[in-house]
Design an enzyme around this catalytic site. Structure first.
Site, mmCIF file in Angstrom:
data_model
loop_
_atom_site.group_PDB
_atom_site.id
_atom_site.type_symbol
_atom_site.label_atom_id
_atom_site.label_comp_id
_atom_site.label_asym_id
_atom_site.label_seq_id
_atom_site.Cartn_x
_atom_site.Cartn_y
_atom_site.Cartn_z
ATOM 1 N N CYS A 127 0.827 -1.205 0.000
ATOM 2 C CA CYS A 127 0.000 0.000 0.000
ATOM 3 C C CYS A 127 0.864 1.261 0.000
ATOM 4 C CB CYS A 127 -0.899 0.027 1.234
ATOM 5 S SG CYS A 127 -1.938 -1.417 1.389
ATOM 6 N N ILE A 135 4.190 -13.733 -3.958
ATOM 7 C CA ILE A 135 4.322 -12.318 -4.252
ATOM 8 C C ILE A 135 2.936 -11.693 -4.429
ATOM 9 C CG2 ILE A 135 6.560 -12.566 -5.361
ATOM 10 C CD1 ILE A 135 5.164 -12.438 -8.103
#
Length: 305
Positions: free
Chosen positions: A131, A192
């Site tokens: 984020c 990932i």
């Protein structure tokens, strides 16, 4: 008989297959299709402190061997997840669930994790550090080892449950970031997350996504994911959850050989809602085919033959 069980940070899973966050909602939608208790566990939709509507549309684009998404962490906020979503889930899923947490500041991560830590149903916290950090010009927490460690420390200070830090692949040294998370107290690493990508509409000559760029997922990214899981396994001494392009039982075995203790399945769920169930059903015959009797014994097998 083959043994599909694995141990994830102290909790035994019936098998290593975990639907990835953002591809399985809060579970009960899929429970209308099949008994989701066949899963090892699942990671529910990324949760933030406050409700989020997400990015403007269009926010999904197709790609060869994959897809782009820029959903923007749409979710009802942690309070409603605790008061509404988890009670509905409890009626159909009787195992510990993985809570995926997102945030835009260290304080927000810590607050949301502290709230979810109180939920009996939550067995693990998966902290998404892809984020943008609103206090650092929008740079992702996950591209900097120091920022990743800062989030890890803050979350570990307010939680009692195992914390898995979910890493972005959009970095130059993923092993170094994983090591920084371990040193800061992380109980495990998930990787990932999606790769950054774009498609352009030939008629309008503009990006297909309203956001411009989005996260690229799907079978095309499996080799990248395998390479990064392999590198991180060598860098840390804590469990790794591998994901990225997994769509078959063979992919699960390959990811475990690279070093994954458990394996998340993401975009495949959006193509076929039965994907995880079918992978679990196929795992025993794939194990027999390759002479595997116990999945625990193959974790990291590619590192030592």
């Amino acid at each position: 008989m083959v043994d599909l069980r694995v141990n994830l940070a102290g909790t035994e899973l019936d098998n290593p297959v975990i639907p990835a966050s953002g591809t399985f909602g809060y579970g009960y939608e899929f429970a209308q299709l099949y008994d989701i208790n066949c899963l090892g566990t699942f990671s529910f939709k990324g949760t933030t402190r406050e409700p989020r509507f997400g990015n403007p549309t269009p926010r999904i684009a197709e790609c060869p061997a994959g897809m782009l998404n820029a959903v923007g962490l749409q979710n009802p906020g942690v309070d409603k997840v605790l008061s509404e979503e988890l009670p509905k889930l409890k009626a159909c899923f009787h195992k510990p669930v993985m809570a995926n947490v997102s945030g835009f500041s260290v304080e927000e991560y810590a607050y949301t994790c502290a709230q979810l830590d109180k939920a009996e149903q939550v067995g693990w916290l998966e902290v998404n550090i892809s984020c943008p950090n609103v206090h650092n010009g929008g740079m992702s927490f996950g591209v900097c080892a120091e920022a990743a460690a800062e989030v890890t420390k803050a979350v570990k200070a307010v939680t009692t449950k195992p914390v898995f830090m979910k890493l972005s692949p959009n970095v130059t040294d993923i092993a170094g970031i994983a090591k920084a998370c371990q040193d800061a107290g992380a109980d495990g690493i998930s990787l990932i997350n999606t790769l950054l990508g774009m498609r352009i509409d030939l008629k309008s000559r503009r990006p297909l996504l309203a956001n411009g760029t989005g996260g690229f997922s799907g079978s095309a990214i499996l080799p990248v994911a395998l390479r990064m899981v392999y590198q991180v396994y060598e860098a840390v001494d804590i469990p790794v959850i591998g994901m990225g392009g997994v769509s078959s039982a063979e992919d699960v075995v390959e990811m475990m050989l690279a070093g994954a203790t458990a394996v998340e399945v993401g975009a495949a769920n959006l193509v076929d809602p039965f994907a995880c169930k079918e992978i679990i059903d196929q795992l025993p015959q794939v194990m027999v085919k390759y002479g595997i009797t116990n999945l625990k014994e193959i974790i990291g097998g590619a590192h030592h033959g």
